[in-house]
Design an enzyme around this catalytic site. Sequence first.
Site, PDB file in Angstrom:
ATOM      1  N   ASP A 139       0.542  -1.118  -0.828  1.00 17.29           N
ATOM      2  CA  ASP A 139       0.011  -0.477  -0.295  1.00 17.29           C
ATOM      3  C   ASP A 139       1.133   1.787   0.038  1.00 17.29           C
ATOM      4  O   ASP A 139       2.302   1.431   0.102  1.00 17.29           O
ATOM      5  CB  ASP A 139      -0.837  -0.092   0.975  1.00 17.29           C
ATOM      6  CG  ASP A 139      -1.942  -0.364   1.311  1.00 17.29           C
ATOM      7  OD1 ASP A 139      -2.838  -0.734  -0.446  1.00 17.29           O
ATOM      8  OD2 ASP A 139      -2.944  -1.140   2.231  1.00 17.29           O
TER       9      ASP A 139
ATOM     10  N   LYS B 219      -3.551   2.540  -2.900  1.00 18.72           N
ATOM     11  CA  LYS B 219      -4.921   3.414  -2.439  1.00 18.72           C
ATOM     12  C   LYS B 219      -5.049   4.592  -1.769  1.00 18.72           C
ATOM     13  O   LYS B 219      -5.004   4.024  -0.384  1.00 18.72           O
ATOM     14  CB  LYS B 219      -5.457   2.016  -2.036  1.00 18.72           C
ATOM     15  CG  LYS B 219      -5.613   0.845  -2.839  1.00 18.72           C
ATOM     16  CD  LYS B 219      -7.093   0.062  -2.046  1.00 18.72           C
ATOM     17  CE  LYS B 219      -8.389  -0.026  -2.571  1.00 18.72           C
ATOM     18  NZ  LYS B 219      -8.393   0.167  -4.277  1.00 18.72           N
TER      19      LYS B 219
ATOM     20  N   MET C 150      -9.459   9.516   8.135  1.00 21.22           N
ATOM     21  CA  MET C 150      -9.225  10.397   6.866  1.00 21.22           C
ATOM     22  C   MET C 150     -10.671  11.144   6.639  1.00 21.22           C
ATOM     23  O   MET C 150     -11.612  11.483   6.178  1.00 21.22           O
ATOM     24  CB  MET C 150     -10.143   8.985   5.537  1.00 21.22           C
ATOM     25  CG  MET C 150      -9.018   7.917   5.864  1.00 21.22           C
ATOM     26  SD  MET C 150      -9.619   6.539   4.848  1.00 21.22           S
ATOM     27  CE  MET C 150     -10.424   5.454   5.839  1.00 21.22           C
TER      28      MET C 150
END
Length: 263
Positions: free
Chosen positions: A44, A66, A183
């Site tokens: 990742d 991602k 996030m």
Amino acid sequence: MKNIETTLRNVGTVSLVGAGPGDPELLTIKAVKAIAAATVLLVDDLVSPAIVALAPPGARVIHVGKRGGCKSTPQAFIEKLMVMAAREGETVVRLKGGDPFIFGRGGEEVEHLRAQGITVQVINGITAGLAGITSLGAPLTHREHAHGVLFITGHVRPGDSDTDWRAIAATARDARLTLVIYMGVRGSAHIQEELLTGLPASTPVAVIQHVSLPDQRHALTSLGQLHSTIERDQLTSPCVIVVGDVVRGVAAARAPEALRRIA
């Protein structure tokens, strides 16, 4: 029948490995062993180069980034790569930032791999929400300030209903919970507005960017100033946002002036 048995014996394995928040020294021993034994690694974006460097020299490293707001490798393609490599007899490590089962799509990948008859193990990693606040000298729970902690994403998939932040605020207030928001930078204005329906504007907040890495930085603020602080200090992803009275422990451990700043 003999060919089928040979094929089954040659099927490799897949490990979903939590790379932690970034600092290689925060890896578990089990994670280091898995990385060192890998022949194929799917990595990742949030995994630090120092951790990828622990892979054997001959291992094939495939970056499958991602990240919210950026072009991402499709999840279906990542799962296809894992299955293909395992069926070729490879020892596959899916290397994920933080923990595979905390906003890492690990659950989806385990389900897909098992449905394809692939052996899979999960190796946990330290999640950024814990490492971030710990690096500042404060806990996520405290007998006097927080009776629990809620990990929640500030990003929902397109088409999904929005998170009920008002309900979360009321629950956090009534149950005395610390909120750890992943996030959440891009939606901080909306999150702030909704949380203020149930939590005081003076609620302490820590925003921590690049947790555990050399360029880690943070801001201490209040819920009423969350979005303006993020904009003022130009804090961008990856960040974790910690909301709750435990953040006062950061200020108390550092300086009286910081405590006054979030009062």
